[in-house]
Design an enzyme around this catalytic site. Structure first.
Site, PDB file in Angstrom:
ATOM      1  N   ASP B  66      22.291 -14.167 -21.142  1.00  0.00           N
ATOM      2  CA  ASP B  66      23.458 -13.514 -21.742  1.00  0.00           C
ATOM      3  C   ASP B  66      23.448 -13.585 -23.270  1.00  0.00           C
ATOM      4  O   ASP B  66      24.335 -13.020 -23.918  1.00  0.00           O
ATOM      5  CB  ASP B  66      24.767 -14.093 -21.172  1.00  0.00           C
ATOM      6  CG  ASP B  66      24.875 -15.601 -21.336  1.00  0.00           C
ATOM      7  OD1 ASP B  66      23.839 -16.298 -21.259  1.00  0.00           O
ATOM      8  OD2 ASP B  66      25.993 -16.096 -21.552  1.00  0.00           O
ATOM      9  N   HIS B  67      22.459 -14.266 -23.835  1.00  0.00           N
ATOM     10  CA  HIS B  67      22.339 -14.318 -25.299  1.00  0.00           C
ATOM     11  C   HIS B  67      21.090 -13.608 -25.798  1.00  0.00           C
ATOM     12  O   HIS B  67      20.863 -13.534 -26.999  1.00  0.00           O
ATOM     13  CB  HIS B  67      22.330 -15.779 -25.774  1.00  0.00           C
ATOM     14  CG  HIS B  67      23.645 -16.462 -25.554  1.00  0.00           C
ATOM     15  ND1 HIS B  67      24.505 -16.794 -26.572  1.00  0.00           N
ATOM     16  CD2 HIS B  67      24.282 -16.828 -24.408  1.00  0.00           C
ATOM     17  CE1 HIS B  67      25.602 -17.363 -26.070  1.00  0.00           C
ATOM     18  NE2 HIS B  67      25.485 -17.393 -24.760  1.00  0.00           N
ATOM     19  N   ASP B 210      26.020 -21.872 -27.158  1.00  0.00           N
ATOM     20  CA  ASP B 210      26.924 -22.525 -26.216  1.00  0.00           C
ATOM     21  C   ASP B 210      26.811 -24.034 -26.385  1.00  0.00           C
ATOM     22  O   ASP B 210      25.731 -24.539 -26.688  1.00  0.00           O
ATOM     23  CB  ASP B 210      26.522 -22.175 -24.788  1.00  0.00           C
ATOM     24  CG  ASP B 210      26.592 -20.679 -24.470  1.00  0.00           C
ATOM     25  OD1 ASP B 210      27.055 -19.895 -25.311  1.00  0.00           O
ATOM     26  OD2 ASP B 210      26.164 -20.293 -23.378  1.00  0.00           O
ATOM     27  N   HIS B 268      33.385 -16.024 -25.571  1.00  0.00           N
ATOM     28  CA  HIS B 268      32.485 -16.475 -24.501  1.00  0.00           C
ATOM     29  C   HIS B 268      33.306 -16.927 -23.286  1.00  0.00           C
ATOM     30  O   HIS B 268      33.031 -17.937 -22.656  1.00  0.00           O
ATOM     31  CB  HIS B 268      31.584 -17.621 -25.006  1.00  0.00           C
ATOM     32  CG  HIS B 268      30.338 -17.809 -24.167  1.00  0.00           C
ATOM     33  ND1 HIS B 268      30.289 -18.656 -23.082  1.00  0.00           N
ATOM     34  CD2 HIS B 268      29.110 -17.261 -24.259  1.00  0.00           C
ATOM     35  CE1 HIS B 268      29.066 -18.627 -22.555  1.00  0.00           C
ATOM     36  NE2 HIS B 268      28.340 -17.781 -23.248  1.00  0.00           N
TER      37      HIS B 268
END
Lengths: 311, 311
Positions: B66-67, B210, B268
């Site tokens: 997702d990054h 994260d 996020h």
């Protein structure tokens, strides 16, 4: 019984703010078939209110990024959503090596991927109770397949009132549905056409992207109800089209016309054209029933009875 | 001189129809810094009217899909757009192997990628005339970095009218801008504060995603103007947050408070929360100047003079 195609992405290699890269969703009888999976396909599925978890069959035409970069995110998300059941991937052989390499970094997935390659199959690449899928080679820079989804022919329907009237048993009905006449106890023959309705027309959808003008495919897509054919370029850029192994809108229409399809959808437009009106116009001159698709368009084929044969 | 952050994606692992996966665009003095590159980043850039071709520096926090899944499409599109100049990629070492493996299938690109890994650098991971970027380790399941962008301190500005009034030469001005007093021919001293305006405040942005609650980062992000801190979970799911190496909104606010930042952005968000109001409320209780971001939000930091020192 549904038979519906949704355009999830209608751009060619470069996406725009309006058009995502290529992906189509075909739903037949509640079963989801994802065809190609450009970047952002999972986002488009959510945007147009389709639950990605319902996808078990994914067809990939060829391994260019604009047809496949959404696969990584989609497969990953399905895992995060707790999927355990298999995903079937249909496409060129390279797909397996590529994904296995990718999953070295981003896997493993909590479910199995089962790979299917056209060469391992005979006439049909896929088959279930309702449909068959045929993979046909296209003329592109890399190994590329078109996919033809056809409903299986249905049996005849017996007119309801005839069941009681003639006292039909199950064995009788099976024979009649297959086309046999019915013989009364006294030997009198009731012709099949008097007891039955024509069956529903088997619906069909052909997905042809990406390819140069390829008249060789005409035989295979003959008379399909809905033909999607890539139309990357306008006629003025026909040399560019040929050189890049793509088609012009007019060439897409020429294929539709030769194959005598019911309706033509064109897409996979190059971003060089601000408006696709010109491409549509060029196609319509050759094949009037043409639509230039955009993201979110849905094409639902109704269930219709075959016309009665002229006797 | 611009200093602006745009949120291109604000979801966590699963995108929604409203929120793309993570990506931020920081523009400092017309230079584009892309921070993380979730699936669809190139589409968001176009949607919010940023030309992807202007990106030369891409920072990747860590190698979770997702990054990073948008990187394949973005790099490919830049190639199709005819790019020839280098792209600088800053991130964990694994990035190079991963991309090189990927490009075996989808490459080569017509431009060079230059990889930069934090371990190869001293204090600053990146530096140009205007800013420095520091990479700091975060507490996530895989090697993950936060990035702190700080403008370099500016020199004092000389009050325009003083130049003629005092007959300042270039050599004089350089000294005065550095803070020196000015000595008149007769030996009289004009104090620096009488001739200068305080310099512009060096603006700063910290990107923290994260990570688990990590008080160790507080020292490094001290007093930044804008702190983005991930806030995947609500307080009621704090165990889940810790178990998954993520933070709650309240923990993000706790970090912002300890670091005495000017403004906190949280994002996020897990898709388990239909509305992010609850997360925002929990953060605001600890740190009032908090905004829950959404895709397309822009945060522009104005150029402001430092307050005059109290003497």
């Amino acid at each position: 019984v549904s038979f519906e195609v949704t355009i999830l992405g209608s751009s060619s290699a470069l996406p725009t703010s309006e058009r995502f890269p290529t992906a189509h969703l075909l739903i037949v009888n509640e079963r989801f078939f994802l065809i190609d999976c450009g970047e952002g396909t999972q986002i488009q599925l959510r945007r147009f209110r389709f639950n990605p978890a319902r996808i078990s069959h994914i067809f990939i035409s060829h391994l260019h990024g604009d047809h496949v970069f959404g696969l990584f995110g989609l497969l990953s998300s399905l895992g995060l959503m707790g999927r355990q059941s298999e995903i079937h991937l249909y496409g060129p052989e390279g797909l397996q090596v590529l994904l296995q390499d990718h999953l070295k970094y981003f896997g493993p997935l909590p479910y199995e991927i089962i790979y299917h390659f056209p060469d391992d199959y005979g006439e049909f690449f896929y088959e279930d109770d309702h449909i068959t899928v045929k993979a046909i080679p296209l003329a592109h820079r890399t190994t590329t397949y078109g996919f033809i989804f056809r409903e299986k022919p249905r049996m005849l329907n017996i007119k309801k009132e005839k069941i009681g009237e003639l006292g039909l048993g199950i064995a009788d009905m099976v024979k009649i549905k297959r086309g046999e006449d019915f013989v009364l106890p006294d030997g009198k023959v009731v012709p099949n056409r008097a007891i039955t309705l024509p069956p529903y027309h088997p619906r069909s959808y052909a997905y042809i992207s990406d390819t140069r003008f390829a008249p060789s495919i005409v035989e295979d897509i003959k008379e399909v109800d809905l033909l999607f054919h890539e139309a990357t370029f306008a006629e003025e850029d026909s040399r560019l089209a040929a050189g890049n192994w793509h088609s012009t809108a007019r060439q897409a229409a020429e294929i539709a016309s030769r194959a005598n399809v019911r309706q033509l959808l064109i897409g996979h437009f190059s971003t060089r054209y601000k408006h696709v009106d010109m491409l549509l116009k060029e196609a319509v001159e050759v094949f009037p029933d043409t639509i230039a698709v955009k993201d979110g368009d849905r094409f639902s084929l109704p269930l219709e009875r075959e016309e009665e044969e002229k006797v």
